[in-house]
Write an enzyme that holds these catalytic residues in place. Structure first.
Site, short mmCIF file in Angstrom:
data_model
loop_
_atom_site.label_atom_id
_atom_site.label_comp_id
_atom_site.label_asym_id
_atom_site.label_seq_id
_atom_site.Cartn_x
_atom_site.Cartn_y
_atom_site.Cartn_z
N ASP A 145 0.97 -1.27 0.00
CA ASP A 145 0.16 -0.06 -0.14
C ASP A 145 1.07 1.29 0.07
OD1 ASP A 145 -2.07 -1.64 0.14
OD2 ASP A 145 -2.19 -1.47 2.22
N1 URA Z 1 -1.08 -6.08 3.73
C1 URA Z 1 -1.74 -4.91 3.76
O1 URA Z 1 -2.69 -4.55 4.38
N2 URA Z 1 -0.96 -3.84 3.24
C2 URA Z 1 0.16 -3.93 2.57
O2 URA Z 1 0.99 -2.91 2.06
C3 URA Z 1 0.80 -5.22 2.46
C4 URA Z 1 0.02 -6.13 3.15
#
Ligand code: URA
Length: 242
Positions: free
Chosen positions: A101
């Protein structure tokens, strides 16, 4: 081949220049400082870096990036800086293996080896990923059990068993480490939401056995060492025989 011969033939460096590179610690072999001009090396097997530039490597490149928050896991984006922008020498070729993310930090592997990335992300290979997490309330053994049993999201999606290790737990802040073998969208955040906790910091520290180099500042990258590349390739080869 001797180190000095390799550098002379690759960069046409004089012995004086090579000596200076060694003295100024600009020359590393598999992450260790080069010590001696006569050292025997193999550029196909070892990662030899001169001021961060690899010597004698083949056409496939592999990088480890310590992704900052605010950067997107894409090759291009009209609004935000991308992980590829942070690896400027290979801007056109490389792409990130998987996604984090925008607000997630940590280990991102980039390569121009298309089939490798595709395979490592395929559910058949289910490689382990380890995250450091900070949440906004107290984690308990009950949460560890729920993670081990397989979290079920509110929409009914069932996750595979995951390992939750609590590092510290207070009423309004807990730190933990979580290992998952899948890559569902927002998976870690949703797993914690399912046990009533909100993730306030997320950092990936391991992917497919490759550990984030703690010498990499946030935003910095380095080439993967030979043993790390071999690990990724062997993982895919091993699983393709299953
Ligand atoms: N899980 C998440 O919620 N976000 C990420 O960036 C990676 C794994």
């Amino acid at each position: 081949m001797r180190l000095d011969k390799l550098l002379e033939s690759t960069f046409h460096y004089s012995r004086k220049t090579i000596k200076r590179l060694i003295q100024t610690k600009a020359l590393t072999i598999d992450g260790e400082l080069a010590k001696d001009l006569s050292q025997v090396v193999d550029a196909n097997v070892q990662t030899i870096l001169v001021n961060g530039k690899r010597v004698g490597h083949d056409s496939q490149v592999y990088y480890m990036l310590n992704k900052p928050s605010g950067v997107v896991s894409a090759t291009r984006d009209s609004h935000h800086q991308t992980v590829v922008d942070l690896v400027p020498n290979h801007k056109k070729d490389v792409y990130p293996i998987g996604r984090l993310d925008r607000d997630t930090q940590g280990l991102m592997i980039l390569t121009n080896n298309g089939p490798l990335g595709f395979k490592l992300l395929h559910p058949q290979y289910h490689v382990d990923k380890v995250y450091e997490v900070v949440v906004n309330s107290r984690l308990t053994d009950k949460d560890c059990i729920a993670f081990a049993q397989g979290i079920v999201f509110l929409d009914g999606t069932v996750c595979k068993s995951a390992k939750l290790t609590i590092i510290s737990a207070e009423d309004n802040r807990s730190v933990a480490r979580v290992t998952i073998a899948e890559g569902k969208f927002h998976q870690v955040k949703k797993m914690f939401l399912s046990v009533g906790k909100k993730v306030i910091f997320l950092k990936r520290i391991m992917f497919a056995g490759i550990v984030l180099d703690d010498r990499l500042e946030v935003g910095d990258y380095r080439e993967l060492y030979h043993n790390e590349i071999r690990l990724l390739l062997s993982l895919v080869e091993r699983n393709s025989h299953k």
